[in-house]
Motif scaffolding. Structure first.
Motif, PDB file in Angstrom:
ATOM      1  N   GLY A  48       0.823  -1.250   0.113  1.00 53.33           N
ATOM      2  CA  GLY A  48       0.077  -0.078  -0.163  1.00 53.33           C
ATOM      3  C   GLY A  48       0.516   1.334  -0.022  1.00 53.33           C
ATOM      4  N   ALA A  49      -0.080   2.854   0.749  1.00 52.67           N
ATOM      5  CA  ALA A  49       1.148   3.570   0.486  1.00 52.67           C
ATOM      6  C   ALA A  49       2.494   3.442   1.073  1.00 52.67           C
ATOM      7  CB  ALA A  49      -0.212   4.420   0.910  1.00 52.67           C
ATOM      8  N   LEU A  50       2.507   3.020   1.944  1.00 45.86           N
ATOM      9  CA  LEU A  50       4.036   2.859   3.422  1.00 45.86           C
ATOM     10  C   LEU A  50       3.883   1.508   2.255  1.00 45.86           C
ATOM     11  CD1 LEU A  50       2.594   2.293   7.377  1.00 45.86           C
ATOM     12  CD2 LEU A  50       2.880   4.518   5.875  1.00 45.86           C
ATOM     13  N   GLY A  51       4.030   0.808   1.777  1.00 46.39           N
ATOM     14  CA  GLY A  51       5.061  -0.077   1.399  1.00 46.39           C
ATOM     15  C   GLY A  51       6.237   0.524   0.121  1.00 46.39           C
ATOM     16  N   GLN A  52       4.858   1.192  -0.844  1.00 42.97           N
ATOM     17  CA  GLN A  52       5.779   1.182  -2.348  1.00 42.97           C
ATOM     18  C   GLN A  52       5.941   2.807  -1.403  1.00 42.97           C
ATOM     19  OE1 GLN A  52       1.992   2.978  -4.808  1.00 42.97           O
ATOM     20  NE2 GLN A  52       0.980   1.605  -4.118  1.00 42.97           N
TER      21      GLN A  52
END
Length: 311
Positions: A144-148
């Motif tokens: 998600g946003a954090l992983g990206q």
């Protein structure tokens, strides 16, 4: 009539959030009433932390949305009394930056073998250099946003990055996988594994004896995501056998981590006390205020939770 916004979190958090929330709500131009106590039937929005005293949403008959302060919603998403839209904290730039710094720092620490130099009681002189980042495959589970955001930083440092997620998000420079077979491809031969998945029935125990065996021997695990993502007994067995070389764990099934938990004393485990990243009041307040503005304008809310997926 003003929009009534109820702040429902632990009482000690109010001192940190009151001023930033008022400032952010002022900037929307809305007529609002922000308070920590209100008659339930007058409340339009709840700024919520799952450790608050609010458990039954039934009395909140005018409620339009619950705006979660945390990225994780496992403590509220299954609440049958919550029938209005639920959002979670995703685009808080403080939360994202903190996670990028934690993940990058510990990936570099394991990549460079820094522990052997920081703690070296035998004064060993080992001049073997680490490989270059291009030779150190990193797998990120949860994209998600954090992983990206974490992947962008690691790719910029030269690491070959693979990702695995339910939705199969793609990103330049990252080899992306999804689905039941995709996790095997993402983990196969990975030397560092970063866990950033949400806690859902589908993700619990995703790192287990079978999946740990797919990684390169001596791989490092970094978990700033959720404690239940790991089968703890399987991880300890993999550490003891040498299949996993080290695990840096920031989240656990029980927190604070009990004093008699074997993770505390295992020589190949680093325990950090759930400090990887935290919602920052200033930036989080801007996200909350924007969702209140959107709700009042009839616009789609940001970061709406998919109840079926659990996040």
């Amino acid at each position: 009539m003003p929009v009534t916004v109820l702040f429902a979190a632990r009482p000690d958090r109010w001192a940190h959030y009151e001023a930033p929330l008022r400032s952010a709500l002022d900037a929307t131009g809305l007529d609002y009433d922000l308070r920590t106590e209100a008659a339930p039937e007058t409340v339009d929005y709840i700024v919520y932390a799952p450790n608050s005293a609010v458990r039954d949403f039934t009395p909140y008959t005018r409620l339009k949305a619950v705006l979660n302060l945390w990225a994780g919603v496992e403590g509220v998403v299954g609440n049958d009394t919550l029938t209005v839209p639920l959002t979670r904290m995703v685009d808080d730039e403080g939360l994202g930056q903190g996670m990028v710094e934690y993940v990058t720092g510990h990936v570099l620490r394991h990549h460079l073998g820094m522990d052997a130099h920081i703690v070296n009681p035998e004064n060993r002189w080992d001049a073997s250099p680490p490989p270059l980042s291009r030779d150190r495959p990193v797998a990120i589970l949860g994209f998600g946003a954090l992983g990206q955001a974490c992947a962008r930083q690691l790719v910029s440092l030269g690491f070959p990055v693979r990702s695995w997620s339910r939705s199969g998000h793609e990103q330049d420079g990252v080899e992306s996988f999804s689905g039941a077979d995709g996790i095997d491809a993402a983990l196969s031969g990975a030397q560092i594994v970063v866990l950033l998945l949400p806690d859902t029935p589908a993700t619990r125990g995703v790192l287990n004896a079978r999946t740990l065996a797919l990684t390169a021997r001596g791989a490092a695990i970094v978990n700033p995501g959720r404690g239940p993502l790991i089968d703890d007994a399987a991880l300890i067995a993999a550490l003891d056998s040498g299949q996993i070389g080290h695990a840096t764990l920031d989240v656990f099934r029980t927190e604070p981590l009990p004093q008699d938990d074997p993770y505390w004393t295992h020589p190949k485990v680093t325990v950090t006390p759930h400090i990887a990243s935290e919602t920052r009041p200033d930036s989080a307040s801007r996200v909350i205020a924007e969702n209140v503005r959107r709700g009042e304008a009839g616009e789609p809310l940001l970061h709406l939770v998919d109840r079926g997926a659990g996040y």
